[in-house]
Enzyme design. Structure first.
Site, mmCIF file in Angstrom:
data_model
loop_
_atom_site.group_PDB
_atom_site.id
_atom_site.type_symbol
_atom_site.label_atom_id
_atom_site.label_comp_id
_atom_site.label_asym_id
_atom_site.label_seq_id
_atom_site.Cartn_x
_atom_site.Cartn_y
_atom_site.Cartn_z
ATOM 1 N N LYS A 49 0.715 -0.783 -0.413
ATOM 2 C CA LYS A 49 0.187 0.333 0.167
ATOM 3 C C LYS A 49 1.143 1.438 0.067
ATOM 4 O O LYS A 49 1.131 2.290 -0.605
ATOM 5 C CB LYS A 49 -0.570 -0.533 1.233
ATOM 6 C CG LYS A 49 -1.467 -0.999 1.135
ATOM 7 C CD LYS A 49 -2.954 -1.120 2.670
ATOM 8 C CE LYS A 49 -3.911 -2.509 2.379
ATOM 9 N NZ LYS A 49 -4.448 -3.366 3.120
ATOM 10 N N GLN A 93 -4.461 -1.554 9.742
ATOM 11 C CA GLN A 93 -4.451 -3.055 9.362
ATOM 12 C C GLN A 93 -5.278 -4.413 9.665
ATOM 13 O O GLN A 93 -4.305 -4.332 10.996
ATOM 14 C CB GLN A 93 -2.635 -3.399 9.059
ATOM 15 C CG GLN A 93 -2.528 -4.387 8.329
ATOM 16 C CD GLN A 93 -3.025 -4.447 6.559
ATOM 17 O OE1 GLN A 93 -3.037 -3.891 5.910
ATOM 18 N NE2 GLN A 93 -3.807 -5.668 6.581
ATOM 19 N N ASP A 116 -11.332 2.455 4.587
ATOM 20 C CA ASP A 116 -11.667 1.434 4.290
ATOM 21 C C ASP A 116 -13.339 1.185 4.190
ATOM 22 O O ASP A 116 -13.777 -0.240 3.801
ATOM 23 C CB ASP A 116 -11.146 0.692 5.416
ATOM 24 C CG ASP A 116 -9.786 -0.477 4.596
ATOM 25 O OD1 ASP A 116 -9.542 -0.581 3.293
ATOM 26 O OD2 ASP A 116 -9.111 -0.845 5.660
#
Ligand code: NAD
Length: 281
Positions: A49, A93, A116
């Site tokens: 990422k 994460q 997200d």
């Protein structure tokens, strides 16, 4: 023989355009990623990422925290990033160590920085047929991929295998919002193949290699394979038996090179969209 739904080509086109737009900005978008602990797979994902963000001219901050961190310290860090005007998107994460309540952490992220789309505010918007600030990355990537190949959702029978909060559940609601008729299957579903055979569009997000065989797929169906598994030789593979199913499907995603690149592409686009939202462009 099925045509490929090529996530590498589609994501490259989208990201090339994004890089051009970012090039002309005085101030650059910024993605902050928090990683807790030493999980090797998580480290690989976070590095990917970061690399992709930097390639596009997006600033990237990676915050590494030890696995024994007190939950309050993690929540405080999120609070700090929420208030930091230079940060546009915040990603924690997953998975998190067991002593940390994942839901509390995801709810701490400000919905306007929820890159997200895990916050209940944004997920609730989708569930009620409204628009979140940004859509969840993998479902958004899948829908974008279908759009690129002019595969319409309206009126189609969509069967999704998997009901996780990351893929199956939000994807089912997003496709419903696009007027598809959606069936969601999961590990307790009985007679899975009878249901999958009804699908005009079959999405598998179960994380089980070899789950979807040719005799479970209707002739001419579009098959989207979200799975990322390792086979007995350690090779990356999806949930779908590609060699068998490509002989009967009309379109199929490869693994790798299908949904994976579209997911990271969505993350970058989401960061840019949140930057624009916060800067009211
Ligand atoms: P998960 O384990 O949270 O959920 C899996 C879902 O599949 C569950 O709802 C479960 O009920 C269902 N399931 C499992 N076995 C089944 C079976 N035999 N029959 C029917 N349903 C079954 O997983 P997840 O996080 O949603 O990820 C699923 C897969 O997708 C994994 O392989 C993951 O690595 C991959 N993934 C890929 C991307 C990408 O960008 N390509 C993104 C997210 C997840």
């Amino acid at each position: 023989m099925a045509k490929l739904l090529d996530g590498k080509i589609v994501s490259k086109e989208i990201l090339d355009n994004l890089a051009d737009e970012i090039l002309f900005l005085d101030k650059k978008p910024c993605l902050a990623v928090i990683i807790v602990g030493e999980d090797p797979a998580s480290k690989i994902y976070v590095n990917l990422k970061k690399k992709k963000a930097l390639e596009l001219g997006i600033n990237s901050i990676v915050i590494e925290m030890p696995s024994n961190i007190a939950p309050a310290q993690l929540l405080n860090k999120i609070d700090e990033l929420n208030k930091d005007e230079k940060v546009n998107g915040i990603l924690v994460q997953l998975p998190l160590p067991k002593h940390i309540n994942k839901d509390l952490v995801l709810e701490k992220i400000c919905p306007t920085k929820d890159v997200d789309c895990f916050h209940p505010y944004n997920i609730g918007k989708i569930a009620t047929g409204n628009k979140p600030y940004v859509y969840p990355c993998t479902p958004k990537g899948i829908i974008r991929l279908l759009e690129y190949y002019d595969i319409k959702l309206e009126g189609k029978n969509v069967v999704i295998v998997g009901r996780s909060n990351i893929v199956g559940r939000p994807l089912s609601q997003m496709m419903l919002n696009e007027n598809a008729t959606v069936t969601v299957c999961h590990s307790r579903t009985k007679k899975l193949s009878e249901i999958t055979k009804q699908a005009d569009i079959l999405v598998s997000a179960a994380g089980k290699s070899g789950l979807i065989k040719k005799d479970m797929v209707k002739e001419g169906a579009v098959v989207v394979d979200v799975g990322m598994n390792r086979n007995e030789n350690g090779k990356l593979c999806g949930d779908v038996d590609f060699e068998e199913v490509e002989t009967i499907a009309s379109y199929i995603t490869p693994v790798p090179g299908g949904v994976g690149p579209m997911t990271i592409c969505s993350l970058m686009v989401n960061t840019y969209d949140l930057f624009n939202l916060q800067n009211r462009i």
